[in-house]
Motif scaffolding. Structure first.
Motif, short mmCIF file in Angstrom:
data_model
loop_
_atom_site.label_atom_id
_atom_site.label_comp_id
_atom_site.label_asym_id
_atom_site.label_seq_id
_atom_site.Cartn_x
_atom_site.Cartn_y
_atom_site.Cartn_z
N ARG A 162 1.07 -0.60 -0.02
CA ARG A 162 -0.40 -0.04 0.24
C ARG A 162 0.72 1.21 0.00
O ARG A 162 2.17 1.76 0.24
CB ARG A 162 -0.71 0.01 1.13
CG ARG A 162 -1.86 -1.14 1.25
CD ARG A 162 -2.57 -0.77 0.05
NE ARG A 162 -3.89 -2.10 0.49
CZ ARG A 162 -3.37 -3.58 -0.10
NH1 ARG A 162 -2.82 -3.86 -0.93
NH2 ARG A 162 -4.95 -4.12 0.29
N ARG A 163 0.25 2.16 0.25
CA ARG A 163 0.78 4.12 -0.13
C ARG A 163 1.09 3.75 1.01
O ARG A 163 2.87 4.31 0.99
CB ARG A 163 -0.27 4.63 -0.52
CG ARG A 163 0.37 6.64 0.14
CD ARG A 163 1.66 6.33 -1.05
NE ARG A 163 2.72 7.41 -1.13
CZ ARG A 163 3.77 8.06 0.10
NH1 ARG A 163 3.75 6.89 0.84
NH2 ARG A 163 3.78 9.26 0.49
N ALA B 15 5.08 2.40 1.85
CA ALA B 15 6.07 3.13 0.89
C ALA B 15 6.88 3.65 0.91
O ALA B 15 6.90 4.43 2.79
CB ALA B 15 6.02 3.64 -0.78
N TYR C 82 7.78 8.83 -1.98
CA TYR C 82 6.92 8.75 -2.61
C TYR C 82 5.04 8.68 -3.09
O TYR C 82 4.73 8.65 -2.26
CB TYR C 82 7.05 6.39 -2.39
CG TYR C 82 8.58 6.08 -2.89
CD1 TYR C 82 8.81 5.34 -3.85
CD2 TYR C 82 9.07 6.71 -1.68
CE1 TYR C 82 10.10 5.31 -3.93
CE2 TYR C 82 10.87 6.32 -1.87
CZ TYR C 82 11.49 6.00 -2.33
OH TYR C 82 12.22 5.53 -3.19
N THR D 231 1.73 7.33 -5.61
CA THR D 231 1.91 6.04 -6.66
C THR D 231 0.99 6.14 -8.02
O THR D 231 1.56 7.30 -8.28
CB THR D 231 0.20 5.69 -6.14
OG1 THR D 231 -0.26 6.49 -6.64
CG2 THR D 231 0.70 5.26 -4.26
N GLN D 232 1.84 5.26 -9.15
CA GLN D 232 1.59 5.06 -10.31
C GLN D 232 0.68 3.78 -11.01
O GLN D 232 1.25 3.17 -10.07
CB GLN D 232 2.49 5.63 -11.01
CG GLN D 232 3.89 4.33 -11.13
CD GLN D 232 5.13 4.59 -12.16
OE1 GLN D 232 5.29 6.21 -12.35
NE2 GLN D 232 5.20 3.67 -13.12
N ALA E 107 1.07 -3.37 -8.33
CA ALA E 107 1.28 -2.21 -7.64
C ALA E 107 2.50 -0.81 -7.94
O ALA E 107 3.66 -2.33 -8.14
CB ALA E 107 1.12 -2.03 -6.21
N THR E 108 2.29 -0.27 -7.97
CA THR E 108 4.24 1.12 -7.92
C THR E 108 4.45 1.95 -7.84
O THR E 108 3.08 2.70 -7.29
CB THR E 108 4.42 1.00 -10.02
OG1 THR E 108 4.09 -0.30 -10.72
CG2 THR E 108 5.89 2.41 -10.28
N PHE E 109 4.94 2.65 -6.95
CA PHE E 109 5.31 3.67 -6.42
C PHE E 109 6.92 4.58 -6.79
O PHE E 109 8.11 3.13 -7.25
CB PHE E 109 5.77 3.04 -5.22
CG PHE E 109 4.41 2.58 -4.03
CD1 PHE E 109 3.41 3.68 -4.05
CD2 PHE E 109 4.43 0.86 -4.21
CE1 PHE E 109 2.45 1.97 -3.68
CE2 PHE E 109 3.14 0.48 -3.23
CZ PHE E 109 2.58 1.00 -3.14
N GLN F 207 8.32 -1.22 -7.40
CA GLN F 207 7.47 -2.27 -8.46
C GLN F 207 6.80 -3.81 -8.05
O GLN F 207 7.62 -4.71 -7.55
CB GLN F 207 6.97 -2.54 -9.81
CG GLN F 207 7.56 -1.68 -10.44
CD GLN F 207 8.54 -1.62 -12.44
OE1 GLN F 207 7.59 -2.94 -11.87
NE2 GLN F 207 7.28 -0.79 -12.64
#
Length: 234
Positions: A75-76, A79, A83, A85-86, A112-114, A124
């Motif tokens: 989750r965000r 991170a 950071y 999210t995208q 998920a990517t941050f 990633q």
């Protein structure tokens, strides 16, 4: 995220060990990571999961849906500070390690990517589900074999160097790989951890510039959090 940091992502290399299809060769063989890993620059540091552990008491044993996998993603709040999210990486990878392709009968996937703005690293994560632990292991082993089949290969005109990091002792199977390219006069590195737990494979990568030890520290932190969430799927 900067254009430089996106170098490996643009090549489609963020897909990690996943792949499908037939086969074609890269350059000649790397050493067997399961017995004596080929350690690349900066890989003498601790294993990406030296502070993480997994329990064999609960693990997924059947195919899971995309939605079920998504519940176990980072989750965000997991991170590092700063950071953002995208959108997650593409569902189907376009480039394969050492240009080796193999059958990948995945049945569910979530990602998920941050990333940290202004040239910061990108984190990633991708979770992939298979019909059973046996199918997942067969696919994982084929992917590791592909990663060991070369020390470099060419993708979209760029030379990609392949190295193995210290083999982590987590999950049912695990491997750690380092990819790097030269772009715009700078080195871009992707340190990745790949773990199979039952019928699910986790691909976790940190992509960025500069000090390899910084990327490995981020990977180690993310790995502990990701593995803890992955165990909840059992």
């Amino acid at each position: 995220m900067s254009k430089i940091v996106t170098g490996l992502v643009a090549l489609g290399l963020a897909a990690g060990l996943a792949g499908c299809g037939g086969s074609s060769g890269g350059s000649s063989a790397a050493s067997n990571a399961s017995s004596s890993p080929t350690q690349t620059a900066g890989s003498a540091a601790a294993s990406p999961t030296s502070s993480a552990s997994t329990s064999s008491s609960a693990e997924p044993t059947t195919a899971l849906t995309d939605a079920q996998l998504a519940t176990a993603l980072l989750r965000r709040s997991d991170a590092p500070k700063g950071y953002v999210t995208q959108p997650p990486p593409p569902r189907t990878p376009s480039v394969f390690l050492c240009n080796s392709k193999f059958n990948d009968p995945r049945q569910g996937v979530a990602g998920a990517t941050f990333f940290k703005p202004k040239n910061g690293p990108e984190v990633q994560e991708q979770l992939i589900s298979y019909a059973s632990p046996t199918v997942a292991k067969r696919t994982f082993d084929a992917a590791v074999q592909a990663a060991q089949s070369c020390t470099h290969f060419t993708s979209h005109g760029q030379k990609v160097t392949v190295g193995t990091l210290a083999r982590p002792d987590v999950g049912d199977d695990a491997a750690a790989v380092q990819l790097s390219i030269k772009t715009q006069g700078q080195s871009v590195t992707a340190d990745s951890l790949h773990v199979r737990l039952g019928s699910v494979q986790m691909d976790l990568q940190v992509i960025g510039l500069g000090d390899a030890s910084v990327l490995q520290a981020i990977l180690q932190q993310a790995a502990g959090q990701a593995l803890a969430r992955l165990q909840r799927l059992g």
